[in-house]
Design an enzyme around this catalytic site. Structure first.
Site, mmCIF file in Angstrom:
data_model
loop_
_atom_site.group_PDB
_atom_site.id
_atom_site.type_symbol
_atom_site.label_atom_id
_atom_site.label_comp_id
_atom_site.label_asym_id
_atom_site.label_seq_id
_atom_site.Cartn_x
_atom_site.Cartn_y
_atom_site.Cartn_z
ATOM 1 N N HIS A 168 103.030 -17.772 74.838
ATOM 2 C CA HIS A 168 102.069 -17.565 75.931
ATOM 3 C C HIS A 168 101.666 -18.877 76.628
ATOM 4 O O HIS A 168 100.501 -19.200 76.804
ATOM 5 C CB HIS A 168 100.872 -16.702 75.531
ATOM 6 N N HIS A 207 94.262 -10.783 61.509
ATOM 7 C CA HIS A 207 94.132 -11.102 62.938
ATOM 8 C C HIS A 207 95.005 -10.126 63.728
ATOM 9 O O HIS A 207 96.151 -9.881 63.353
ATOM 10 C CB HIS A 207 94.608 -12.545 63.119
ATOM 11 N N GLU A 209 96.026 -10.397 66.991
ATOM 12 C CA GLU A 209 96.900 -10.889 68.068
ATOM 13 C C GLU A 209 98.335 -10.409 67.782
ATOM 14 O O GLU A 209 98.779 -10.401 66.619
ATOM 15 C CB GLU A 209 96.827 -12.424 68.184
ATOM 16 N N ASP A 236 101.282 -11.402 67.757
ATOM 17 C CA ASP A 236 102.274 -12.133 66.957
ATOM 18 C C ASP A 236 102.127 -11.823 65.464
ATOM 19 O O ASP A 236 103.051 -12.051 64.690
ATOM 20 C CB ASP A 236 102.211 -13.645 67.203
ATOM 21 N N HIS A 285 90.744 -17.932 66.075
ATOM 22 C CA HIS A 285 90.293 -18.177 67.439
ATOM 23 C C HIS A 285 89.995 -16.875 68.208
ATOM 24 O O HIS A 285 89.770 -16.926 69.422
ATOM 25 C CB HIS A 285 91.358 -18.988 68.212
ATOM 26 N N ASP A 296 95.914 -18.104 61.490
ATOM 27 C CA ASP A 296 96.245 -19.142 62.473
ATOM 28 C C ASP A 296 95.769 -20.537 62.048
ATOM 29 O O ASP A 296 96.410 -21.542 62.380
ATOM 30 C CB ASP A 296 95.611 -18.808 63.830
ATOM 31 N N TYR A 315 98.948 -27.733 67.496
ATOM 32 C CA TYR A 315 98.450 -26.366 67.331
ATOM 33 C C TYR A 315 96.926 -26.330 67.469
ATOM 34 O O TYR A 315 96.361 -25.488 68.170
ATOM 35 C CB TYR A 315 98.884 -25.810 65.964
ATOM 36 N N HIS A 337 101.636 -19.379 60.579
ATOM 37 C CA HIS A 337 102.656 -20.060 61.388
ATOM 38 C C HIS A 337 103.065 -21.342 60.667
ATOM 39 O O HIS A 337 102.194 -22.122 60.245
ATOM 40 C CB HIS A 337 102.109 -20.462 62.761
HETATM 41 FE FE1 FEO Z 1 96.122 -15.935 67.247
HETATM 42 FE FE2 FEO Z 1 99.061 -16.539 65.736
HETATM 43 O O1 FEO Z 1 97.843 -15.537 66.698
#
Ligand code: FEO
Length: 393
Positions: free
Chosen positions: A24, A78, A80, A82, A144, A163, A191, A222
């Site tokens: 993104h 989370h 999101e 991903d 976040h 994250d 990051y 990640h």
């Molecule tokens: Fe906030 Fe890795 O997604």
């Protein structure tokens, strides 16, 4: 082959996405991983999921360890996409699975995927027994997203941090001590700067939650798993959270016919003569995500653009719009540039710098391109700005 066991009966079943270069808008030259961990105890528990296009590969990874239908619990740290894209498929394959999530996460997940999950909402301090092991939930709101959470596995002393502590860094080796340390820490810095920076003030509070927890591993969602540099990465997060300033000057600029580039290089000469490190980035050859990472620890920054149509160049507008949202802290900053028959770029840039929360200093401007005397003035401007950074450190 079975997926890697990061500890006894805890498997790394996520995805290494070697080819993605744009997350993104965050440029990821070293790819992206979507980590997910499978704990096989009396109950079978999955921590986080992966991005939707990788669902088939993900299910294959899980199937090498257990039948997905036997999954009892899924921890949704989370929502999101991903980390949640594969959740609908998991709900289909494991119809008896219970999904543990924060109340905010539950609302978000229903908005994204519909009311298809067997949810149990959790709050700070709630625990979940897997049999021989116990998970403890540690919500990290706004790190976040409102739903963000980490989960601690007491017996193995592993923090599944989602994250937080992540990096966009693909490697075939999965632990921090198996890969290049300087690249790893730069990717962790990048990051933090690009994802967590707007909420930096909340980081200290988050660190207090994990303070005192015995930690053998931090397993983010990640990048690499931390097991040898835990103290160092936690200490870096603490520094980045409160705002750290070294004496480096970042110069980020765009140019049209070379005039602003000429000014930028003269400023660099002057600043370097004050004895500080200076890094120069032209926007058309450096992505914003990299500049933002470099800026995280810098003492000051200068933004340069010629005037185009009474304003700054679009590439500079993109960077400053991004920084306005990231709020990189009260670092010294100023705008410089060139103009032909009317100005405008400097005013534009200064408005954005003020909104981004920088400590705005007087800038430097000249017509078309620096003439012989003006080159010296640009050098002097650079030298004086560098001295301010040294004094302000
Ligand atoms: Fe906030 Fe890795 O997604």
């Amino acid at each position: 082959m079975k997926p890697l066991a990061i500890a006894e009966n805890i498997y790394d079943v996520g995805i290494i996405d070697w080819t993605t270069r744009d997350f993104h808008g965050y440029v990821t030259p070293r790819g992206v991983t979507y980590n997910s961990y499978l704990i096989v105890d009396e109950k079978i528990c999955l921590i986080d999921a992966v991005k939707a296009p990788f669902t088939d590969e993900y299910i294959k990874n899980i199937s090498k360890v257990v039948d997905p239908a036997d999954i009892d619990y899924v921890i949704v740290n989370h929502v999101e996409p991903d980390h949640s894209g594969a959740l609908p498929k998991l709900a289909e394959l494991a119809p008896n699975a219970v999904f543990f999530i924060t109340p905010q996460g539950k609302n978000e997940a229903i908005q994204h995927y519909g009311d298809i999950f067997n949810f149990v909402t959790v709050k700070e301090g709630d625990v979940l027994s897997l049999g021989k092991r116990e998970l403890q939930f540690l919500p990290l709101p706004m790190l976040h997203w409102p739903d963000s959470m980490s989960t601690y596995l007491k017996e193995d002393q592993i923090l599944f941090s989602n994250d937080a502590f992540g990096q966009h860094y693909c490697t075939s080796n999965r632990f921090d001590d198996q890969i290049d340390e300087s690249i790893l820490f730069f990717e962790a810095q990048k990051y933090f700067a690009n994802i967590l920076s707007p909420y930096a003030k909340l980081v200290e509070k988050a660190l207090q939650k994990i303070e005192g927890l015995p930690l053998k591993m931090i397993a983010p969602s990640h990048g690499a798993i931390w097991r040898s540099h835990i103290e160092k990465i936690v200490s870096q997060y603490s520094k980045w959270g409160v705002g750290v300033k070294n004496d480096t000057l970042i110069i980020a600029y765009e140019t049209m016919w070379g005039g602003t580039e000429n000014v930028a290089r003269s400023i660099l000469t002057g600043a370097a003569s004050a004895g500080i490190p200076v890094k120069l980035f032209r926007l058309n050859s450096t992505d914003n995500s990299h500049i933002v990472a470099e800026l995280l620890e810098a003492g000051g920054v200068l933004f340069g653009s010629p005037t185009l149509n009474y304003g700054m160049m679009p590439a500079m507008g993109g960077l400053l719009t991004y920084l306005k949202g990231l709020k990189p802290g009260k670092k010294l900053a100023a705008a410089f540039g060139t103009y032909g028959w009317s100005g405008g770029a400097q005013k534009d840039m200064e408005e954005f710098l003020a909104k981004a929360g920088f400590d705005l200093q007087p800038g430097f401007n000249c017509k078309w391109k620096p003439q012989s005397g003006e080159t010296g003035e640009a050098e002097k401007f650079g030298y004086e700005f560098a001295m301010k950074i040294k004094e302000n450190k």
